[in-house]
Scaffold this active site. Structure first.
Site, PDB file in Angstrom:
ATOM      1  N   CYS A 196      39.128 -69.318 144.910  1.00 48.51           N
ATOM      2  CA  CYS A 196      39.364 -70.770 144.858  1.00 48.51           C
ATOM      3  C   CYS A 196      40.547 -71.145 145.758  1.00 48.51           C
ATOM      4  CB  CYS A 196      39.532 -71.222 143.415  1.00 48.51           C
ATOM      5  SG  CYS A 196      39.229 -72.996 143.182  1.00 48.51           S
ATOM      6  N   HIS A 220      35.006 -68.685 139.946  1.00 47.53           N
ATOM      7  CA  HIS A 220      35.854 -68.096 138.912  1.00 47.53           C
ATOM      8  C   HIS A 220      34.984 -67.300 137.945  1.00 47.53           C
ATOM      9  CE1 HIS A 220      39.527 -70.263 139.930  1.00 47.53           C
ATOM     10  NE2 HIS A 220      38.817 -71.374 140.042  1.00 47.53           N
TER      11      HIS A 220
END
Length: 482
Positions: A326, A423
């Protein structure tokens, strides 16, 4: 409702364990937390985001998490400001004083979510935030007694004996609360006890004399709690300094979704080290992971100020590998831009670390999705996406993952720098085993991480069934203040 005498007294895990224990009694249980402050968040099946702790509690209940289980989530972006998420969606960026003014207007929304969570449930377990005794903030409170009063629920006080001063923390909380709020307190629980519990008997008598509150349990230290996802970065921990596979993670100030790394830390032969500010990234690491962050540009500046960019360059020269998740993925590119001021001043642009030929620009809408797919070698992965950035560039032609039929992430031409937006991917056993085998050829995988988490929740439930008066809790759940 479970309120604490302070932060980090163990409320989240106690609620998860009690939830699992009640499910074992065939009760339909739901978790709820009116307000949470955490950069560890989870995407819900109904397209929102909530605190990771409530997602774990939902798992303990055997149900999918929903955005109503944590209707107000604050995600710190600076020392004095946070992104405000209401019923799963970002509504504002607010400083502490501005949020204090905003809170009372959120109470009807919080109560709406509480009613929706409770519909059809036998039991709702509510977790407070911080300390029940923050009377200086009581006028605008929606997280502790303010919610308990509005929802008319009884309260159990949780105190952590491991930090010391447990008698004073319980009695002091009682003394500082007004009479109407004292009437909501139905008992207390001593958490994280070490030693001989019979030696604590005089303390129970003293607390009873001062407050009239019954002790509902003295919970011994539960060592396996470290195998469950922590709620906030104060709980970051290194697992094993002697692992044959060595992974280093720089501890950024706004590190987010750091439970990504729990499956790696659960492997007995893997050393996962969070490197604090002031320390160099270790030269013997096999892999350095740049984690998620709630403030990509701010943490990129911090990374450079620590000299970690120099350490990363040396790591790559030695033949090491780097993986960004991310925000960490965004940092690996050529530039990060924030034209709309999503994370800070509008128009901010920073050069990235430059190891991936990509550029990222922050948008005004957040991507929130549960995703699944495969890595470059066909190993299945699943997890969630939660990001404001949009990334493009030539290295995206070599995606790290394919999610729901579309490319995600990028890989450098030499294959040693990688990044993606997913994630939770390390919880995918096949992917994790392949990654670790690539770092340590010949290594055999075998850990079933999701099974491990459920096994630990069952162990926690049995632990609480032995040391906590759950029958008394269930009786108290039907009471209202006198």
């Amino acid at each position: 409702m479970f309120q604490g005498t302070g932060s980090d007294v163990g409320k989240s895990l106690l609620v998860a364990g009690i939830a699992r224990a009640c499910v074992r009694r065939n009760l339909n249980v739901r978790p709820f937390k009116p307000q949470n402050m955490s950069n560890n968040a989870a995407v819900t099946s109904d397209g929102g985001e909530i605190g990771r702790a409530q997602a774990l509690q939902a798992r303990a209940c055997g149900v999918a998490p929903t955005r109503h289980m944590n209707p107000v989530l604050l995600k710190p972006q600076s020392d004095v400001g946070a992104q405000v998420v209401v019923q799963g969606r970002v509504v504002a960026n607010a400083g502490a004083r501005d949020y204090y003014k905003l809170k009372p207007s959120l109470l009807p929304t919080v109560l709406e979510s509480f009613r929706l969570v409770g519909a059809g449930a036998d039991l709702v377990l509510v977790e407070g935030a911080g300390s029940a005794a923050e009377v200086n903030l009581r006028a605008a409170d929606i997280a502790n007694m303010g919610f308990a009063e509005a929802a008319d629920v009884p309260v159990i006080l949780i105190a952590d004996i491991d930090r010391g001063g447990v008698i004073a923390s319980i009695v002091g909380t009682w003394e500082i609360l007004p009479a109407a709020e004292r009437a909501r307190l139905k008992g207390y629980v001593i958490n994280k006890f070490r030693g001989d519990p019979t030696l604590f008997a005089p303390a129970i008598a003293i607390i009873g004399d001062r407050t009239g509150l019954p002790c509902l349990g003295v919970i011994p230290w539960f060592a396996d709690a470290t195998r469950l996802p922590p709620e906030d970065s104060a709980s970051l921990r290194n697992n094993n300094d002697n692992g044959s596979v060595r992974i280093a993670i720089p501890q950024l100030p706004r590190i987010a979704n750091f439970d990504d790394f729990d499956p790696l830390a659960a492997e007995e032969d893997v050393s996962v080290r969070f490197i604090p500010p002031g320390q160099a990234l270790p030269g013997d690491a096999d892999l350095i992971i740049l984690p998620g962050s709630k403030s990509t540009i701010g943490d990129l500046d911090f990374l450079r100020a620590q000299g970690w960019d120099i350490d990363l360059a040396a790591h790559l020269r030695r033949g090491g590998k780097v993986l960004g998740i991310c925000a960490g993925y965004q940092m690996l590119g050529r530039s990060v831009a924030d034209p709309l001021g999503v994370e800070g001043p509008a128009g901010a642009v920073r050069p990235g670390l430059g190891w991936l030929d990509i550029e990222t620009s922050m948008a005004d809408d957040k991507v929130l999705s549960l995703s699944q797919g495969v890595d470059r070698d066909g190993h299945p992965v699943r997890g969630y996406e939660m990001h404001m950035g949009r990334t493009q560039g030539r290295d995206c032609a070599r995606p790290f993952l394919t999610l729901d039929g579309r490319p995600d992430g990028a890989v450098s031409t030499d294959g040693r720098v990688m990044g993606c937006y997913l994630h939770g991917l390390f919880a995918s056993d096949c992917f994790r085993a392949a990654l670790l085998a690539d770092l340590r050829p010949g290594r055999a995988g075998g850990l079933a991480y999701e099974t491990l988490v459920d096994d630990v929740l069952d162990m926690l439930a049995r632990h609480l069934e032995e040391h906590l008066d759950i029958d008394a809790l269930l009786r108290l759940a039907a009471t209202t203040p006198e």
